[in-house]
Structure formats: C-alpha cells, structure tokens
Design a protein around this motif. Structure first.
Motif, PDB file in Angstrom:
ATOM      1  N   ILE A   1      63.427   8.346 -19.459  1.00 28.73           N
ATOM      2  CA  ILE A   1      63.567   9.320 -18.893  1.00 28.73           C
ATOM      3  C   ILE A   1      62.999   9.034 -17.844  1.00 28.73           C
ATOM      4  N   GLY A   2      62.920   7.869 -17.151  1.00 27.24           N
ATOM      5  CA  GLY A   2      62.360   7.091 -16.406  1.00 27.24           C
ATOM      6  C   GLY A   2      64.342   7.344 -15.443  1.00 27.24           C
ATOM      7  N   TYR A   3      65.114   6.638 -15.952  1.00 28.47           N
ATOM      8  CA  TYR A   3      66.374   6.783 -15.892  1.00 28.47           C
ATOM      9  C   TYR A   3      66.827   8.385 -15.080  1.00 28.47           C
ATOM     10  N   GLY A   4      66.431   9.509 -15.796  1.00 29.74           N
ATOM     11  CA  GLY A   4      66.811  10.629 -16.008  1.00 29.74           C
ATOM     12  C   GLY A   4      65.544  10.884 -14.060  1.00 29.74           C
ATOM     13  N   VAL A   5      64.671  10.450 -14.501  1.00 30.66           N
ATOM     14  CA  VAL A   5      63.836  11.787 -13.145  1.00 30.66           C
ATOM     15  C   VAL A   5      64.921  10.489 -11.505  1.00 30.66           C
ATOM     16  N   TYR A   6      65.348   8.989 -11.575  1.00 29.91           N
ATOM     17  CA  TYR A   6      65.606   8.468 -10.908  1.00 29.91           C
ATOM     18  C   TYR A   6      66.880   8.500 -10.006  1.00 29.91           C
ATOM     19  N   TRP A   7      67.696   9.588 -11.426  1.00 27.65           N
ATOM     20  CA  TRP A   7      69.245  10.266 -11.452  1.00 27.65           C
ATOM     21  C   TRP A   7      68.950  11.174 -10.323  1.00 27.65           C
ATOM     22  N   ALA A   8      67.582  12.065 -11.012  1.00 27.87           N
ATOM     23  CA  ALA A   8      67.651  13.466 -10.285  1.00 27.87           C
ATOM     24  C   ALA A   8      67.052  13.374  -9.163  1.00 27.87           C
ATOM     25  N   PHE A   9      66.319  12.111  -8.371  1.00 28.13           N
ATOM     26  CA  PHE A   9      65.654  12.269  -7.729  1.00 28.13           C
ATOM     27  C   PHE A   9      65.866  11.593  -6.645  1.00 28.13           C
ATOM     28  N   TYR A  10      66.206  10.003  -6.969  1.00 25.28           N
ATOM     29  CA  TYR A  10      66.307   9.563  -6.023  1.00 25.28           C
ATOM     30  C   TYR A  10      67.860   8.600  -5.516  1.00 25.28           C
ATOM     31  N   ASP A  11      68.441   8.823  -6.470  1.00 22.13           N
ATOM     32  CA  ASP A  11      69.935   8.724  -6.557  1.00 22.13           C
ATOM     33  C   ASP A  11      70.475   8.845  -5.419  1.00 22.13           C
ATOM     34  N   MET A  12      71.208   8.146  -4.223  1.00 18.85           N
ATOM     35  CA  MET A  12      72.316   8.197  -3.210  1.00 18.85           C
ATOM     36  C   MET A  12      73.199   8.809  -3.132  1.00 18.85           C
ATOM     37  N   ASN A  13      73.709   8.240  -4.240  1.00 18.25           N
ATOM     38  CA  ASN A  13      75.248   8.961  -5.126  1.00 18.25           C
ATOM     39  C   ASN A  13      75.080  10.575  -4.992  1.00 18.25           C
ATOM     40  N   ARG A  14      74.186  10.943  -5.483  1.00 18.86           N
ATOM     41  CA  ARG A  14      73.801  12.337  -5.571  1.00 18.86           C
ATOM     42  C   ARG A  14      74.345  12.946  -4.336  1.00 18.86           C
ATOM     43  N   LEU A  15      73.857  12.653  -3.410  1.00 20.25           N
ATOM     44  CA  LEU A  15      73.670  13.709  -1.839  1.00 20.25           C
ATOM     45  C   LEU A  15      74.880  14.725  -1.697  1.00 20.25           C
ATOM     46  N   PRO A  16      74.285  16.217  -1.138  1.00 21.10           N
ATOM     47  CA  PRO A  16      75.105  16.951  -0.318  1.00 21.10           C
ATOM     48  C   PRO A  16      76.130  16.009   0.181  1.00 21.10           C
ATOM     49  N   THR A  17      77.704  16.233   0.262  1.00 20.80           N
ATOM     50  CA  THR A  17      78.167  15.459   1.644  1.00 20.80           C
ATOM     51  C   THR A  17      77.606  16.383   3.016  1.00 20.80           C
ATOM     52  N   GLY A  18      77.944  18.039   3.370  1.00 23.08           N
ATOM     53  CA  GLY A  18      77.590  18.547   3.876  1.00 23.08           C
ATOM     54  C   GLY A  18      79.077  18.840   5.595  1.00 23.08           C
ATOM     55  N   GLU A  19      78.224  19.160   6.149  1.00 25.25           N
ATOM     56  CA  GLU A  19      79.391  19.421   7.106  1.00 25.25           C
ATOM     57  C   GLU A  19      79.753  17.948   8.237  1.00 25.25           C
ATOM     58  N   TYR A  20      80.419  17.391   8.240  1.00 26.29           N
ATOM     59  CA  TYR A  20      80.515  16.728   9.400  1.00 26.29           C
ATOM     60  C   TYR A  20      80.542  17.267  10.956  1.00 26.29           C
ATOM     61  N   LEU A  21      79.639  15.904  10.914  1.00 26.26           N
ATOM     62  CA  LEU A  21      79.106  16.031  12.591  1.00 26.26           C
ATOM     63  C   LEU A  21      80.235  14.775  13.603  1.00 26.26           C
ATOM     64  N   THR A  22      79.499  13.700  13.291  1.00 22.74           N
ATOM     65  CA  THR A  22      80.231  12.339  14.329  1.00 22.74           C
ATOM     66  C   THR A  22      79.770  11.464  13.680  1.00 22.74           C
ATOM     67  N   GLU A  23      80.973  10.161  14.240  1.00 23.36           N
ATOM     68  CA  GLU A  23      80.759   9.029  13.555  1.00 23.36           C
ATOM     69  C   GLU A  23      81.473   7.980  14.300  1.00 23.36           C
ATOM     70  N   ALA A  24      80.237   6.587  14.056  1.00 25.66           N
ATOM     71  CA  ALA A  24      80.732   5.713  15.831  1.00 25.66           C
ATOM     72  C   ALA A  24      81.223   4.630  14.294  1.00 25.66           C
ATOM     73  N   THR A  25      81.866   3.903  14.996  1.00 27.80           N
ATOM     74  CA  THR A  25      82.802   2.514  14.871  1.00 27.80           C
ATOM     75  C   THR A  25      82.488   1.320  15.305  1.00 27.80           C
ATOM     76  N   SER A  26      81.644   0.078  14.170  1.00 23.88           N
ATOM     77  CA  SER A  26      81.125  -1.187  14.634  1.00 23.88           C
ATOM     78  C   SER A  26      81.907  -2.012  15.580  1.00 23.88           C
ATOM     79  N   PRO A  27      81.481  -3.203  16.716  1.00 25.41           N
ATOM     80  CA  PRO A  27      82.048  -3.327  17.622  1.00 25.41           C
ATOM     81  C   PRO A  27      83.147  -4.123  17.296  1.00 25.41           C
TER      82      PRO A  27
END
Length: 136
Positions: A34-60
C-alpha cells in the motif's frame, strides 16, 4: 500430565506461533504494498506528464541540457512546468528534476556547471530536484 499430552500442547503452541508469524508477515507485506502504491501514484517523478516543449538551456561545459515542458492538466487544474535534465555525455539519458504547479513559463539560468536556477529555485545537478508536492 502424560508425555503425549505435553507433546500435543507443544505442537499447539508451535502451530499458534507459526500462524501468528505468518499473519504478521502478511500484514507487513500488505502495508509495504500500500505504501509503495501511494508513492507510485502520487509522488513518483517518473510518472509526470511530458507536456509540450517550452524551452531549454545547456550548461556552460555542455555536460547537461535542461529542457522545460508545460503541462495542461485539463479544465480542473492549472498549468505546470516539468523540467527534464538531459545527460549529453551519457547517450542523452534523462532525469526529471523539476515539477511545479501553477506556472506557464520557464526561466532557466545556469549559475555554473553544476547549478541551475529554474523559476527562482536553485538546484545542484544531477542530484537535487524540486517537486512542489514535497513542499510544506
């Protein structure tokens, strides 16, 4: 008491102990599941929606690229910004490092090779991440 009665009593106690331990283990596994299920459903950043590309920046040093995407949650929720760190030297492997709600734009500024500021939040890459769901 006869020896047979003692053996029967010992077997009963042994059986009850085994059943109790089995019940404890099953309950513990259920709580972990149950604890893992709650984490997976509400907190796992790998399940974020991708969305539409906005911008990007490259490190120096060119080691990382931070890509920002805007996500539309639909009629009942606000827009959000999703930041994805791309490891340029590791075959473009990606890691989600930024997720904030009620934002529609992304201002990305690299301070140095390992520090980036996204909409006012400073992160040390590649280890730190910001997720509004974990804030107080």
């Amino acid at each position: 008491m006869k020896i047979e009665e003692k053996n029967v009593e010992y077997v009963k106690k042994s059986t009850y102990k085994k059943l109790l331990w089995g019940l404890i283990i099953v309950c513990l596994l259920f709580v972990i599941l149950i604890g893992y299920g709650v984490y997976w459903a509400f907190y796992d950043m790998n399940r974020l929606p991708t969305g539409e590309y906005l911008t990007e920046a490259t490190s120096p040093d060119g080691k990382y690229t931070l890509k920002a995407f805007v996500t539309n949650g639909g009629a009942t929720t606000s827009y959000g910004i999703h930041g994805e760190l791309v490891f340029n030297e590791k075959g473009n492997k990606t890691k989600n490092i930024y997720w904030n709600y009620r934002e529609e734009t992304a201002d990305i500024q690299w301070i140095d090779t390992n520090k980036v500021v996204i909409n006012g939040y400073t992160l040390k890459v590649p280890h730190e991440k910001f997720d509004y769901r974990h804030q107080q």
